[in-house]
Enzyme design. Structure first.
Site, PDB file in Angstrom:
ATOM      1  N   SER A   1      19.201  -2.783 -20.874  1.00 46.28           N
ATOM      2  CA  SER A   1      17.987  -2.023 -21.112  1.00 46.28           C
ATOM      3  C   SER A   1      17.201  -1.661 -19.685  1.00 46.28           C
ATOM      4  O   SER A   1      18.035  -1.216 -18.929  1.00 46.28           O
ATOM      5  CB  SER A   1      16.905  -2.519 -22.118  1.00 46.28           C
ATOM      6  OG  SER A   1      15.890  -1.851 -22.627  1.00 46.28           O
TER       7      SER A   1
ATOM      8  N   ASP B   1      20.286   3.962 -31.039  1.00 47.47           N
ATOM      9  CA  ASP B   1      19.318   3.729 -29.662  1.00 47.47           C
ATOM     10  C   ASP B   1      19.268   5.097 -28.987  1.00 47.47           C
ATOM     11  O   ASP B   1      20.060   5.661 -28.637  1.00 47.47           O
ATOM     12  CB  ASP B   1      20.054   2.616 -29.077  1.00 47.47           C
ATOM     13  CG  ASP B   1      19.347   2.398 -27.745  1.00 47.47           C
ATOM     14  OD1 ASP B   1      18.008   2.739 -27.651  1.00 47.47           O
ATOM     15  OD2 ASP B   1      19.950   1.753 -26.661  1.00 47.47           O
TER      16      ASP B   1
ATOM     17  N   HIS C   1      18.849  -0.599 -30.664  1.00 43.73           N
ATOM     18  CA  HIS C   1      19.007  -0.933 -29.393  1.00 43.73           C
ATOM     19  C   HIS C   1      19.026  -2.531 -28.977  1.00 43.73           C
ATOM     20  O   HIS C   1      19.399  -2.995 -27.931  1.00 43.73           O
ATOM     21  CB  HIS C   1      17.395  -0.476 -28.879  1.00 43.73           C
ATOM     22  CG  HIS C   1      16.996  -0.958 -27.366  1.00 43.73           C
ATOM     23  ND1 HIS C   1      17.972  -0.403 -26.370  1.00 43.73           N
ATOM     24  CD2 HIS C   1      16.148  -1.677 -26.854  1.00 43.73           C
ATOM     25  CE1 HIS C   1      17.380  -0.574 -25.341  1.00 43.73           C
ATOM     26  NE2 HIS C   1      16.631  -1.549 -25.431  1.00 43.73           N
TER      27      HIS C   1
END
Length: 333
Positions: free
Chosen positions: A175, A273, A303
């Site tokens: 991320s 995501d 995600h």
């Protein structure tokens, strides 16, 4: 292929849905202020980890404080694969890793991240150096990439001392940490040209202008405009109100003028995501620049669901894929 299946909206993996239902009741609502949100998010991580029986392995660790020129020092934690630190010059690969948390929450002390680092180090037989970079908005860009760069330089300088090898160093992140990992590879190319054997990016954010976010697979109840608005809120906390800062390649590695000379990459994305657009566009950019890259999209995943090892089958597969790739860096593999 059944007629009309080409147009079906992506569906959430049933294991992910069950896992989310199991943990939803454990989550306290997060306040809006950054410090309060960070505190409650940490408490939620602790509560969920305890309820699910997530317990970090007893592997050897050591902590160090790394100075960062012009910015706050950064704490790093070294994870060895066994109960004792590796002997000097053991020649193990080292993965320098940056946790994910939208630049604003999480850290190496979170139970879930600490457990993941220990498990990966053990299963891959490598050393992991995890950097506890600063949170936004209290600290903003470029503090975080400079801290991560300093952690990388510190690791390179001490690789043999830690039991590793300078010839088998990798950089990774998830991320926001994937953004920072990719930024470090650019900084390394521009500043030092140390060999990097692999960059490992998991659901990375790579374009902070939100220009590559793909909300089509998220949910019919979550319009793209809402997804982009939430993304821009986090970006503003990280880079501030200067729109030019978001286009800086060390903030948005996907927007760099050139991706030539970057290390081979394994990029993992998830179908549900919005950041899948970032990761897959980056894979194409690397490939176009002549960089060896493998990109894998996990269908039906969100995600964060690939972090649910032991509860989501796809997460277990992703773990084995990552471990296999990291084990390839070992001299005895």
């Amino acid at each position: 292929m059944p007629r009309g299946s080409r147009y079906r909206r992506p569906m959430l993996d049933r294991a992910v849905a069950a896992h989310e239902a199991q943990t939803a009741a454990l989550l306290a609502p997060e306040p809006k202020d950054p410090a309060g949100r960070r505190r409650v998010a940490g408490e939620n991580d602790t509560a969920v980890s305890a309820a699910l029986g997530v317990s970090p392995l007893h592997t050897a660790t050591a902590e160090h404080t790394v100075p960062v020129a012009g910015h706050p020092d950064v704490r790093v934690r070294v994870y060895w694969p066994g109960p004792e630190p590796a002997p000097r010059d053991a020649g193990l690969p080292i993965l320098v890793y940056f946790y994910g948390g939208g630049f604003t929450i999480a850290g190496i002390d979170w139970v879930s991240w600490d457990a993941r680092f220990r498990e990966r180090a053990r299963d891959a037989g490598i050393i992991i150096v995890a950097a506890d970079y600063a949170h936004a908005p209290e600290q903003r860009f470029p503090t975080q990439p400079e801290q991560c760069w300093s952690a990388w330089e510190w690791t390179h300088a001490r690789a043999e001392e830690l039991g590793g090898s300078r010839d088998r160093l990798a950089v990774g992140g998830a991320s926001s940490g994937g953004d920072l990992a990719a930024a470090v590879t650019l900084m390394n190319r521009d500043r030092a040209a140390h060999p990097i054997a692999l960059q490992l990016l998991e659901n990375p954010a790579l374009d902070l202008t939100i220009g590559h976010a793909d909300a089509r697979g998220v949910s019919a109840r979550m319009p793209g405009v809402i997804v982009r608005k939430a993304g821009r809120m986090l970006v503003r906390q990280y880079v501030g109100d200067d729109t030019k800062a978001a286009r800086n390649p060390y903030a948005s590695p996907l927007l760099a003028d050139s991706h030539a000379g970057l290390p081979p990459a394994l990029i993992i994305t998830s179908e549900l995501d919005p950041l899948r657009g970032d990761g897959e566009a980056y894979a194409r950019a690397l490939s176009d620049a002549g960089v060896d890259v493998t990109a894998v999209r996990f269908i039906g995943q969100t995600h964060g669901s690939l972090g649910a090892t032991g509860f989501v089958t796809a997460a277990d597969v992703a773990h084995r894929l990552i471990v296999t790739e990291l084990r390839r860096l070992r001299a005895d593999s």
